[in-house]
Design a protein around this motif. Structure first.
Motif, PDB file in Angstrom:
ATOM      1  N   VAL A 129       0.845  -1.181  -0.054  1.00  0.00           N
ATOM      2  CA  VAL A 129       0.027   0.195  -0.018  1.00  0.00           C
ATOM      3  C   VAL A 129       0.935   1.294   0.008  1.00  0.00           C
ATOM      4  O   VAL A 129       0.462   2.279  -0.542  1.00  0.00           O
ATOM      5  CB  VAL A 129      -0.804  -0.162   1.356  1.00  0.00           C
ATOM      6  N   GLY A 130       1.948   1.252   0.594  1.00  0.00           N
ATOM      7  CA  GLY A 130       2.807   2.378   0.687  1.00  0.00           C
ATOM      8  C   GLY A 130       3.489   2.660  -0.536  1.00  0.00           C
ATOM      9  O   GLY A 130       3.760   3.787  -1.160  1.00  0.00           O
ATOM     10  N   THR A 131       3.812   1.569  -1.317  1.00  0.00           N
ATOM     11  CA  THR A 131       4.409   1.797  -2.569  1.00  0.00           C
ATOM     12  C   THR A 131       3.398   2.228  -3.589  1.00  0.00           C
ATOM     13  O   THR A 131       3.873   3.268  -4.200  1.00  0.00           O
ATOM     14  CB  THR A 131       5.027   0.318  -3.012  1.00  0.00           C
TER      15      THR A 131
ATOM     16  N   ARG B 101      -5.266  -7.792   8.321  1.00  0.00           N
ATOM     17  CA  ARG B 101      -5.089  -8.009   7.040  1.00  0.00           C
ATOM     18  C   ARG B 101      -4.721  -9.375   6.891  1.00  0.00           C
ATOM     19  O   ARG B 101      -4.093  -9.926   7.595  1.00  0.00           O
ATOM     20  CB  ARG B 101      -3.718  -7.214   6.197  1.00  0.00           C
ATOM     21  N   ASP B 102      -5.040  -9.947   5.599  1.00  0.00           N
ATOM     22  CA  ASP B 102      -4.590 -11.215   5.333  1.00  0.00           C
ATOM     23  C   ASP B 102      -4.125 -11.318   3.911  1.00  0.00           C
ATOM     24  O   ASP B 102      -3.667 -10.456   3.214  1.00  0.00           O
ATOM     25  CB  ASP B 102      -5.864 -12.232   5.332  1.00  0.00           C
ATOM     26  N   TRP B 103      -3.956 -12.727   3.522  1.00  0.00           N
ATOM     27  CA  TRP B 103      -3.062 -12.990   2.251  1.00  0.00           C
ATOM     28  C   TRP B 103      -3.763 -12.176   0.882  1.00  0.00           C
ATOM     29  O   TRP B 103      -3.431 -12.175  -0.107  1.00  0.00           O
ATOM     30  CB  TRP B 103      -2.619 -14.181   2.052  1.00  0.00           C
ATOM     31  N   GLN B 104      -5.370 -12.296   1.205  1.00  0.00           N
ATOM     32  CA  GLN B 104      -6.077 -11.815  -0.051  1.00  0.00           C
ATOM     33  C   GLN B 104      -5.590 -10.223  -0.448  1.00  0.00           C
ATOM     34  O   GLN B 104      -5.554 -10.014  -1.240  1.00  0.00           O
ATOM     35  CB  GLN B 104      -7.553 -11.913   0.319  1.00  0.00           C
ATOM     36  N   GLN B 105      -5.559  -9.378   0.985  1.00  0.00           N
ATOM     37  CA  GLN B 105      -5.072  -8.154   0.620  1.00  0.00           C
ATOM     38  C   GLN B 105      -3.830  -8.197   0.030  1.00  0.00           C
ATOM     39  O   GLN B 105      -3.662  -7.177  -0.930  1.00  0.00           O
ATOM     40  CB  GLN B 105      -5.213  -7.243   2.013  1.00  0.00           C
ATOM     41  N   VAL B 106      -2.795  -8.927   0.473  1.00  0.00           N
ATOM     42  CA  VAL B 106      -1.376  -8.976  -0.015  1.00  0.00           C
ATOM     43  C   VAL B 106      -1.556  -9.070  -1.564  1.00  0.00           C
ATOM     44  O   VAL B 106      -0.861  -8.616  -2.328  1.00  0.00           O
ATOM     45  CB  VAL B 106      -0.747  -9.954   0.553  1.00  0.00           C
ATOM     46  N   ALA B 107      -2.373 -10.144  -2.001  1.00  0.00           N
ATOM     47  CA  ALA B 107      -2.541 -10.531  -3.207  1.00  0.00           C
ATOM     48  C   ALA B 107      -3.036  -9.491  -4.368  1.00  0.00           C
ATOM     49  O   ALA B 107      -2.560  -9.202  -5.280  1.00  0.00           O
ATOM     50  CB  ALA B 107      -3.265 -11.897  -3.504  1.00  0.00           C
ATOM     51  N   LEU B 108      -4.116  -8.861  -3.590  1.00  0.00           N
ATOM     52  CA  LEU B 108      -4.669  -7.746  -4.311  1.00  0.00           C
ATOM     53  C   LEU B 108      -3.698  -6.493  -4.588  1.00  0.00           C
ATOM     54  O   LEU B 108      -3.567  -6.304  -5.789  1.00  0.00           O
ATOM     55  CB  LEU B 108      -6.077  -7.208  -3.543  1.00  0.00           C
TER      56      LEU B 108
ATOM     57  N   GLY C 237      -6.320   0.837  -5.150  1.00  0.00           N
ATOM     58  CA  GLY C 237      -5.877  -0.635  -4.573  1.00  0.00           C
ATOM     59  C   GLY C 237      -5.491  -0.293  -3.382  1.00  0.00           C
ATOM     60  O   GLY C 237      -5.751  -0.839  -2.176  1.00  0.00           O
ATOM     61  N   ALA C 238      -4.813   0.895  -2.800  1.00  0.00           N
ATOM     62  CA  ALA C 238      -4.374   1.422  -1.450  1.00  0.00           C
ATOM     63  C   ALA C 238      -5.550   1.270  -0.523  1.00  0.00           C
ATOM     64  O   ALA C 238      -5.798   0.892   0.382  1.00  0.00           O
ATOM     65  CB  ALA C 238      -3.705   2.219  -1.554  1.00  0.00           C
ATOM     66  N   VAL C 239      -6.670   2.065  -1.121  1.00  0.00           N
ATOM     67  CA  VAL C 239      -7.896   2.217  -0.327  1.00  0.00           C
ATOM     68  C   VAL C 239      -8.597   1.111  -0.201  1.00  0.00           C
ATOM     69  O   VAL C 239      -9.214   0.581   0.913  1.00  0.00           O
ATOM     70  CB  VAL C 239      -8.948   3.385  -1.129  1.00  0.00           C
ATOM     71  N   LEU C 240      -8.785   0.077  -1.077  1.00  0.00           N
ATOM     72  CA  LEU C 240      -9.221  -1.163  -0.983  1.00  0.00           C
ATOM     73  C   LEU C 240      -8.641  -2.004   0.263  1.00  0.00           C
ATOM     74  O   LEU C 240      -9.255  -2.617   0.729  1.00  0.00           O
ATOM     75  CB  LEU C 240      -9.322  -1.965  -2.092  1.00  0.00           C
ATOM     76  N   CYS C 241      -7.209  -1.788   0.312  1.00  0.00           N
ATOM     77  CA  CYS C 241      -6.464  -2.871   1.171  1.00  0.00           C
ATOM     78  C   CYS C 241      -6.240  -2.245   2.701  1.00  0.00           C
ATOM     79  O   CYS C 241      -6.115  -2.791   3.582  1.00  0.00           O
ATOM     80  CB  CYS C 241      -5.304  -3.110   0.567  1.00  0.00           C
ATOM     81  N   ALA C 242      -6.551  -0.816   2.634  1.00  0.00           N
ATOM     82  CA  ALA C 242      -6.120  -0.158   3.974  1.00  0.00           C
ATOM     83  C   ALA C 242      -7.019   0.811   4.397  1.00  0.00           C
ATOM     84  O   ALA C 242      -6.414   1.459   5.347  1.00  0.00           O
ATOM     85  CB  ALA C 242      -4.590   0.082   4.044  1.00  0.00           C
TER      86      ALA C 242
END
Length: 349
Positions: free
Chosen positions: A84-86, A201-208, A261-266
């Motif tokens: 997300v930071g990237t 957070r889980d691996w789904q967010q990491v994959a997204l 994508g950042a908003v969706l994950c965090a």
């Protein structure tokens, strides 16, 4: 020079283009910084693993709880923070380049606010469906409002920040209106999302976020030289064969995808997209997408690690911490600029 610097080595008919020592140094220092921040994120805090237990967990030799803590809790959270930071750092650099305004970033322009308002309305009217669709709809609406800023010559309005202020004000009004219509449990759920955070957070967010970076980042890197030419002036960039409108439109869409994508994950994490490009440009005024992304990743992961070490049973959402620190940094930038202008006016001649 715009873009990464290369050293050219020739042996007879063979030519090798290798990164210059400065670029290699940045890559090495950046990689070391990310690994160090990742290790601190996994080891600090009340539930952190000691270095010895961390090594055992990586080998699969730790207790079941420690295995779960590493692979299902702390590591996905840390990797999500890095991704997300990237995304925020790169998106912020692109928006600032397109608007030619140091305040141009997804959260200032209104992308994050639109996605947040869309997500809240989705939770209000369609609570049984994924909030991601609401955030997507909100971000698309804001993007459609920004597209008229691209004139026939590919000129992006420099008043984009003023438009963002209006969008943010409208989005805040929508959120407040939605909060008045829901019960306390739904309001708490909405407020938790709007604060921006990396809890659970889980691996789904990491994959997204990984998939979004894999799609958008290469495209922006291919456009980085064209975006860098815009800093020379639109007339100069056009005379060098740079297709202004298509370049800016493509970059705007890809940067919006990263911000979404950042908003969706965090959730709507504030000020990382604004601060990271500023810090990246301290070594030069050229567009620095990768450096901005690296700094954004380090900023968000460091802020999240700090929330894990703060005292108290209730963890501070990382979005609240970045808003506090980013707001102070923005005030410092504005004060320094005001002081610089005042000093320049007082200089004789």
């Amino acid at each position: 020079m715009i873009g990464p610097r290369f050293s050219v080595w020739r042996w007879g008919s063979f030519t090798l283009r290798a990164p210059a020592p400065a670029a290699l140094q940045t890559a090495v220092v950046g990689t070391f910084g990310v690994l160090l921040a990742l290790m601190l994120s996994l080891t600090l805090g009340e539930s952190g693993l000691s270095p010895a237990r961390l090594i055992q967990a990586l080998r699969g030799e730790a207790e079941p709880y420690e295995q779960w803590l590493l692979w299902q809790s702390r590591l996905p959270r840390a990797l999500c923070a890095l991704g997300v930071g990237t995304a925020l750092g790169v998106a912020g650099a692109v928006f600032q380049s397109l608007s030619r305004n140091p305040l141009g970033s997804p959260d200032i322009i209104g992308i994050n606010a639109g996605a947040s308002a869309g997500a809240v309305l989705w939770l209000l009217f369609l609570p049984g469906l994924s909030v991601a669709w609401g955030a997507l709809a909100g971000a698309v609406c804001v993007l459609l409002l920004l597209l008229p800023g691209l004139g026939p010559q590919g000129q992006l309005s420099r008043s984009l920040v003023l438009m963002g202020v209006a969008i943010n004000a409208f989005a805040i009004a929508v959120v407040q209106f939605a909060l008045t219509l829901v019960q306390r449990e739904q309001a708490q759920q909405m407020l938790g999302y709007l604060a921006g955070g990396l809890v659970h957070r889980d691996w789904q967010q990491v994959a997204l976020i990984g998939l979004i970076l894999a799609v958008a980042l290469p495209g922006l890197l291919l456009l980085s030289r064209r975006l860098g030419l815009l800093a020379l002036g639109r007339d100069m960039a056009s005379s060098l064969g740079n297709p202004l409108r298509s370049t800016q439109l493509t970059a705007l869409i890809l940067a919006t995808v990263l911000a979404l994508g950042a908003v969706l994950c965090a959730g709507p994490v504030a000020f990382v997209a604004l601060v990271a490009p500023h810090l990246a440009r301290r070594r030069g005024q050229q567009l620095a997408l990768l450096r901005s992304g690296l700094i954004g990743a380090l900023l968000l992961l460091s802020a999240d690690t700090l929330t894990l070490t703060l005292p108290g049973t209730q963890r501070l959402p990382v979005g609240v911490l970045t808003a506090m620190l980013g707001g102070a940094y923005l005030a410092w930038i504005l004060f320094a600029e005001l002081l610089r202008r005042k000093t320049k006016q007082q200089m004789p001649g």
